[in-house]
Design a protein around this motif. Structure first.
Motif, PDB file in Angstrom:
ATOM      1  N   ASP A 166       0.836  -1.209   0.000  1.00 25.39           N
ATOM      2  CA  ASP A 166       0.000   0.000   0.000  1.00 25.39           C
ATOM      3  C   ASP A 166       0.869   1.257   0.000  1.00 25.39           C
ATOM      4  OD1 ASP A 166      -2.218  -1.598   0.047  1.00 25.39           O
ATOM      5  OD2 ASP A 166      -2.534  -1.449   2.215  1.00 25.39           O
ATOM      6  N   ALA A 167       1.965   1.181   0.804  1.00 27.71           N
ATOM      7  CA  ALA A 167       2.879   2.332   0.850  1.00 27.71           C
ATOM      8  C   ALA A 167       3.531   2.570  -0.516  1.00 27.71           C
ATOM      9  CB  ALA A 167       3.948   2.103   1.910  1.00 27.71           C
ATOM     10  N   LEU A 168       3.906   1.462  -1.186  1.00 29.48           N
ATOM     11  CA  LEU A 168       4.511   1.586  -2.510  1.00 29.48           C
ATOM     12  C   LEU A 168       3.510   2.157  -3.515  1.00 29.48           C
ATOM     13  CD1 LEU A 168       6.598  -1.713  -2.732  1.00 29.48           C
ATOM     14  CD2 LEU A 168       7.475   0.611  -2.542  1.00 29.48           C
ATOM     15  N   LYS A 169       2.255   1.690  -3.407  1.00 29.70           N
ATOM     16  CA  LYS A 169       1.228   2.225  -4.298  1.00 29.70           C
ATOM     17  C   LYS A 169       1.063   3.724  -4.081  1.00 29.70           C
ATOM     18  CE  LYS A 169      -1.625  -1.917  -4.944  1.00 29.70           C
ATOM     19  NZ  LYS A 169      -2.954  -2.540  -4.674  1.00 29.70           N
ATOM     20  N   GLU A 170       1.046   4.112  -2.785  1.00 28.83           N
ATOM     21  CA  GLU A 170       0.916   5.530  -2.455  1.00 28.83           C
ATOM     22  C   GLU A 170       2.093   6.322  -2.997  1.00 28.83           C
ATOM     23  OE1 GLU A 170      -0.844   8.913  -0.982  1.00 28.83           O
ATOM     24  OE2 GLU A 170      -1.664   6.874  -1.141  1.00 28.83           O
ATOM     25  N   LYS A 171       3.302   5.720  -2.875  1.00 27.55           N
ATOM     26  CA  LYS A 171       4.488   6.407  -3.405  1.00 27.55           C
ATOM     27  C   LYS A 171       4.402   6.551  -4.911  1.00 27.55           C
ATOM     28  CE  LYS A 171       7.972   5.204   0.072  1.00 27.55           C
ATOM     29  NZ  LYS A 171       9.245   4.476   0.304  1.00 27.55           N
ATOM     30  N   VAL A 172       3.952   5.479  -5.579  1.00 27.09           N
ATOM     31  CA  VAL A 172       3.844   5.521  -7.048  1.00 27.09           C
ATOM     32  C   VAL A 172       2.883   6.631  -7.454  1.00 27.09           C
ATOM     33  CG1 VAL A 172       2.986   4.283  -9.064  1.00 27.09           C
ATOM     34  CG2 VAL A 172       4.459   3.116  -7.440  1.00 27.09           C
ATOM     35  N   ILE A 173       1.749   6.712  -6.733  1.00 24.80           N
ATOM     36  CA  ILE A 173       0.757   7.749  -7.051  1.00 24.80           C
ATOM     37  C   ILE A 173       1.341   9.135  -6.815  1.00 24.80           C
ATOM     38  CG2 ILE A 173      -1.459   8.731  -6.362  1.00 24.80           C
ATOM     39  CD1 ILE A 173      -2.369   5.861  -5.705  1.00 24.80           C
ATOM     40  N   ARG A 174       2.020   9.289  -5.652  1.00 25.22           N
ATOM     41  CA  ARG A 174       2.566  10.607  -5.313  1.00 25.22           C
ATOM     42  C   ARG A 174       3.686  11.007  -6.257  1.00 25.22           C
ATOM     43  NH1 ARG A 174       3.474  10.094   1.107  1.00 25.22           N
ATOM     44  NH2 ARG A 174       4.112  12.259   0.967  1.00 25.22           N
ATOM     45  N   TYR A 175       4.555  10.038  -6.587  1.00 22.47           N
ATOM     46  CA  TYR A 175       5.670  10.378  -7.462  1.00 22.47           C
ATOM     47  C   TYR A 175       5.228  10.495  -8.925  1.00 22.47           C
ATOM     48  CZ  TYR A 175       9.116  10.074  -3.770  1.00 22.47           C
ATOM     49  OH  TYR A 175       9.844  10.315  -2.630  1.00 22.47           O
ATOM     50  N   ALA A 176       4.128   9.803  -9.263  1.00 21.78           N
ATOM     51  CA  ALA A 176       3.573  10.000 -10.604  1.00 21.78           C
ATOM     52  C   ALA A 176       3.054  11.425 -10.750  1.00 21.78           C
ATOM     53  CB  ALA A 176       2.461   8.996 -10.869  1.00 21.78           C
ATOM     54  N   ALA A 177       2.522  11.940  -9.628  1.00 22.33           N
ATOM     55  CA  ALA A 177       2.042  13.326  -9.648  1.00 22.33           C
ATOM     56  C   ALA A 177       3.189  14.307  -9.857  1.00 22.33           C
ATOM     57  CB  ALA A 177       1.305  13.643  -8.344  1.00 22.33           C
ATOM     58  N   LEU A 178       4.400  13.893  -9.446  1.00 20.61           N
ATOM     59  CA  LEU A 178       5.557  14.773  -9.656  1.00 20.61           C
ATOM     60  C   LEU A 178       5.823  15.001 -11.142  1.00 20.61           C
ATOM     61  CD1 LEU A 178       8.064  13.461  -6.955  1.00 20.61           C
ATOM     62  CD2 LEU A 178       6.759  15.587  -6.926  1.00 20.61           C
ATOM     63  N   LYS A 179       5.444  14.017 -11.952  1.00 22.55           N
ATOM     64  CA  LYS A 179       5.611  14.182 -13.395  1.00 22.55           C
ATOM     65  C   LYS A 179       4.763  15.349 -13.888  1.00 22.55           C
ATOM     66  CE  LYS A 179       5.207  11.695 -17.771  1.00 22.55           C
ATOM     67  NZ  LYS A 179       4.802  10.421 -18.426  1.00 22.55           N
ATOM     68  N   ASP A 180       3.534  15.437 -13.364  1.00 22.49           N
ATOM     69  CA  ASP A 180       2.667  16.566 -13.737  1.00 22.49           C
ATOM     70  C   ASP A 180       3.255  17.884 -13.241  1.00 22.49           C
ATOM     71  OD1 ASP A 180       0.925  14.747 -14.860  1.00 22.49           O
ATOM     72  OD2 ASP A 180      -0.288  14.550 -13.044  1.00 22.49           O
ATOM     73  N   VAL A 181       3.813  17.847 -12.025  1.00 22.45           N
ATOM     74  CA  VAL A 181       4.430  19.055 -11.476  1.00 22.45           C
ATOM     75  C   VAL A 181       5.588  19.514 -12.366  1.00 22.45           C
ATOM     76  CG1 VAL A 181       5.675  20.034  -9.514  1.00 22.45           C
ATOM     77  CG2 VAL A 181       3.762  18.468  -9.126  1.00 22.45           C
ATOM     78  N   THR A 182       6.404  18.535 -12.771  1.00 26.32           N
ATOM     79  CA  THR A 182       7.532  18.859 -13.654  1.00 26.32           C
ATOM     80  C   THR A 182       7.054  19.484 -14.951  1.00 26.32           C
ATOM     81  OG1 THR A 182       8.761  16.987 -12.736  1.00 26.32           O
ATOM     82  CG2 THR A 182       9.568  17.911 -14.800  1.00 26.32           C
ATOM     83  N   GLY A 183       5.957  18.909 -15.501  1.00 25.49           N
ATOM     84  CA  GLY A 183       5.399  19.469 -16.733  1.00 25.49           C
ATOM     85  C   GLY A 183       4.913  20.888 -16.559  1.00 25.49           C
TER      86      GLY A 183
END
Length: 503
Positions: A166-183
Motif C-alpha cells: 500500500d505504501a509503494l502504491k501511495e508512493k507511485v501515485i505521489r511520485y507520478a504526480a511529480l511528473k505533472d508538477v515537472t510538466g
C-alpha cells in the motif's frame, strides 16, 4: 464436563456396590450350579465397565482403586465358589463317574480367577492408552501451537507485505504526480507562476498540511523573503516574512529538517521566536532549494498536530524542492535575460525600445481609465564638456550616477529610461502637471546637489527638464507626446539650463 464426571462417579460407586452385593448373595444363598456361575461371571465382567466409569470420574487413581476392589471381590468369589464347585463336582463324579464334569470344574475355576488378570489388564490398557493419548494430544497440541505460530507469522508477514504494498502504491501515485508538477514547471518562466505551482503542489502532494511556505533568498539583503504561502483554504497570512528559527537552521545547515514536536525538539527553543510572530504548529518539515551549490530558498510545510510527518514526507518535499530550485533558477535567468534585453547596460534604466512600448501601453491605459499621464525628458547640461575634460570613462560615471538618482526618485508604476546619449525620459502614469513638475524639481535638485568625483576632482552637474502632460479627456499619440516633451526640454536649455519647463 463436571456434570458428566459426577454422574460417572455416582454410577461407578453405586454400580460397584450393587454388583458386589449381587455376587456375594449369589455365592452364599444358592448352590453353585451352571446358571449361578453364569450370573456371577456376567456380574464380574460388568465390573470392567464400572472400572472404566471410575477412570472417567476419578482419573487414574480411581481406576486403580476400582481395579484393586474388583480383584479382591473376584478373589473372594473364586475362593467361595471353588469349594462349592468342588463339592458339586465330586458328587457328580460319584454318581455318573463322568470325567467331563471334572474338566468343567477346572475351566470354571480358571474363568473366575482370570477375571483378576482381566481387571489388571484393563487397568494397564487404560493407563497405557491414557498416557499414549496424552502424549498424542500433547503432540497434536504442540503441532497446533506450531501451526498457529506459523499462521500468526504468515498473517503478520501478509500484513507487513500489504502495508508495504500500500505504501509503494501511495508512493507511485505521489511520485507520478511529480511528473505533472515537472510538466507545469517547465511550461512557464514566470517567477510568480513557478512559485504558485510549487506551493500548490506541496499542499496537494504532502499529507496533513496546514500551512506551506516558500521563502526565497534576497541576494541584496542576504536574508529570506516570503514569496508564497498557502493554507488549507487557500492563501494565508504569514507574519514572519523573513522566516523563523527553523528556516534559518535549514538555510545555515543546507539540509532538510524534520521536527515531530516543536515543544520537545532539543535543537530549537520556541521561546526565541517573538510572541507576535509565533504560529500554532507542532510538526515541521523543510527543505533547502539549492542551485549551483547555493541555497536560493526554503520550502516548508507545517501541521498543528505533533508527529504529522515521517521520513517519506521529507523525501517527497526534498524532491519537490529540487524541481522547484531548477524551475526558479530558470525563471530568474530568463528574467535577467529579459531585463538585459530591455535595460541599458550602463545606467540600469530601461532602453529606448522598451520605453516606447510602455508609452503606448500607458497611453491606452490612461485613455481607458480617463487619467492624466505626464512625460519628463531631460539631459545633462554641458555633458560634452565633461567628456572632453575628464574623458569618456568619467562621462560614463556621470551617466550611471544620474540614472541611479533618477531611478531612486520614482514611485510605483513610474518608469525611467535612457533615451539616447545623455538624454533621459520618465513616464508618470496617473500624474497631472503639478505632480509631474513637483517630481521634476525633486530630481533636478537631487542631481544638482550630488557630488561627483572625476579624476579625484569634486564637481557637480545639472540637468534641464522638459515636462508635458496628456489629460485623460483627450488622446495624444506617442510621437506627439515625445515631441511636446522635447520642445519643453529645448526651451529649458535655451533659457540657460538647470531648470524645468512645461509645454
Amino acid at each position: 464436563m463436571k456434570k458428566e464426571k459426577l454422574f460417572s462417579g455416582i454410577l461407578a460407586v453405586a454400580g460397584f456396590l450393587a454388583v458386589s452385593s449381587l455376587i456375594i448373595s449369589a455365592c452364599h444363598r444358592f448352590p453353585v450350579e451352571f446358571w449361578v456361575y453364569g450370573v456371577v461371571s456376567s456380574l464380574l465382567i460388568l465390573l470392567n465397565i464400572l472400572i472404566l466409569l471410575a477412570w472417567v470420574a476419578f482419573g487414574e487413581w480411581g481406576l486403580w482403586i476400582f481395579v484393586f476392589l474388583s480383584s479382591v471381590l473376584t478373589l473372594i468369589v473364586s475362593l467361595g465358589t471353588n469349594t462349592n464347585i468342588t463339592t458339586m463336582a465330586n458328587t457328580t463324579l460319584n454318581g455318573s463317574n463322568n470325567t467331563g464334569m471334572a474338566m468343567t470344574y477346572r475351566v470354571s475355576t480358571l474363568n473366575i480367577n482370570i477375571q483378576i488378570f482381566i481387571f489388571f489388564a484393563v487397568g494397564l490398557f487404560v493407563t497405557i492408552f491414557k498416557n499414549g493419548m496424552v502424549s498424542y494430544v500433547l503432540s497434536i497440541g504442540r503441532q497446533i501451537d506450531t501451526l498457529e505460530e506459523e499462521k500468526n507469522a504468515l498473517v503478520a508477514e501478509h500484513s507487513s507485505i500489504k502495508g508495504t504494498n500500500d505504501a509503494l502504491k501511495e508512493k507511485v501515485i505521489r511520485y507520478a504526480a511529480l511528473k505533472d508538477v515537472t510538466g507545469k514547471l517547465s511550461s512557464t518562466l514566470s517567477l510568480d507562476s513557478v512559485a504558485t505551482i510549487v506551493i500548490d503542489s506541496v499542499s496537494e502532494l504532502v499529507e496533513r498540511v496546514d500551512v506551506s511556505n516558500l521563502f526565497l533568498v534576497d541576494d541584496e539583503a542576504h536574508e529570506l523573503a516570503l514569496k508564497a504561502a498557502r493554507g488549507k483554504e487557500g492563501t494565508v497570512s504569514v507574519k514572519s516574512k523573513k522566516g523563523d528559527i527553523f528556516d534559518i537552521w535549514v538555510l545555515k545547515q543546507r539540509q532538510p529538517l524534520l521536527v515531530s514536536d516543536t515543544d520537545k525538539d532539543f535543537r530549537f527553543n520556541i521561546d526565541l521566536i517573538p510572541q507576535e510572530l509565533r504560529r500554532d504548529f507542532k510538526s515541521v518539515i523543510a527543505a533547502p532549494l539549492i542551485s549551483q551549490k547555493k541555497v536560493i530558498g526554503i520550502l516548508r510545510v507545517e501541521s498543528r498536530e505533533p508527529g504529522a510527518y515521517v521520513s517519506d514526507d521529507l523525501r517527497l518535499l526534498a524532491t519537490i524542492s529540487d524541481l522547484a530550485a531548477t524551475a526558479l533558477e530558470n525563471a530568474k535567468l530568463y528574467h535577467r535575460i529579459e531585463e538585459l534585453a530591455i535595460t541599458d547596460g550602463l545606467t540600469g534604466l530601461y532602453c529606448n525600445r522598451y520605453f516606447k512600448e510602455r508609452l503606448d501601453e500607458d497611453i491606452s491605459k490612461t485613455v481607458r481609465l480617463k487619467q492624466p499621464l505626464s512625460l519628463l525628458m531631460f539631459d545633462i547640461d554641458g555633458f560634452k564638456g565633461y567628456n572632453d575634460k575628464y574623458g569618456h570613462i568619467a562621462g560614463d560615471i556621470v551617466l550611471k550616477s544620474v540614472g541611479g538618482l533618477v531611478k531612486g526618485s520614482l514611485g510605483a508604476g513610474d518608469l525611467a529610461a535612457r533615451y539616447g546619449g545623455e538624454e533621459f525620459v520618465v513616464i508618470l502614469p496617473g500624474k497631472g502637471t503639478a505632480d509631474a513638475q513637483r517630481l521634476a524639481e525633486v530630481i533636478r535638485k537631487k542631481i544638482e546637489t550630488e557630488k561627483f568625483i572625476l579624476r579625484q576632482v569634486e564637481t557637480h552637474v545639472t540637468i534641464s527638464i522638459g515636462c508635458t502632460t496628456m489629460p485623460g479627456t483627450s488622446t495624444v499619440s506617442k510621437d506627439d507626446l515625445i515631441k511636446s516633451a522635447d520642445a519643453a526640454l529645448y526651451e529649458a536649455k535655451k533659457s540657460g539650463g538647470n531648470r524645468v519647463c512645461l509645454s
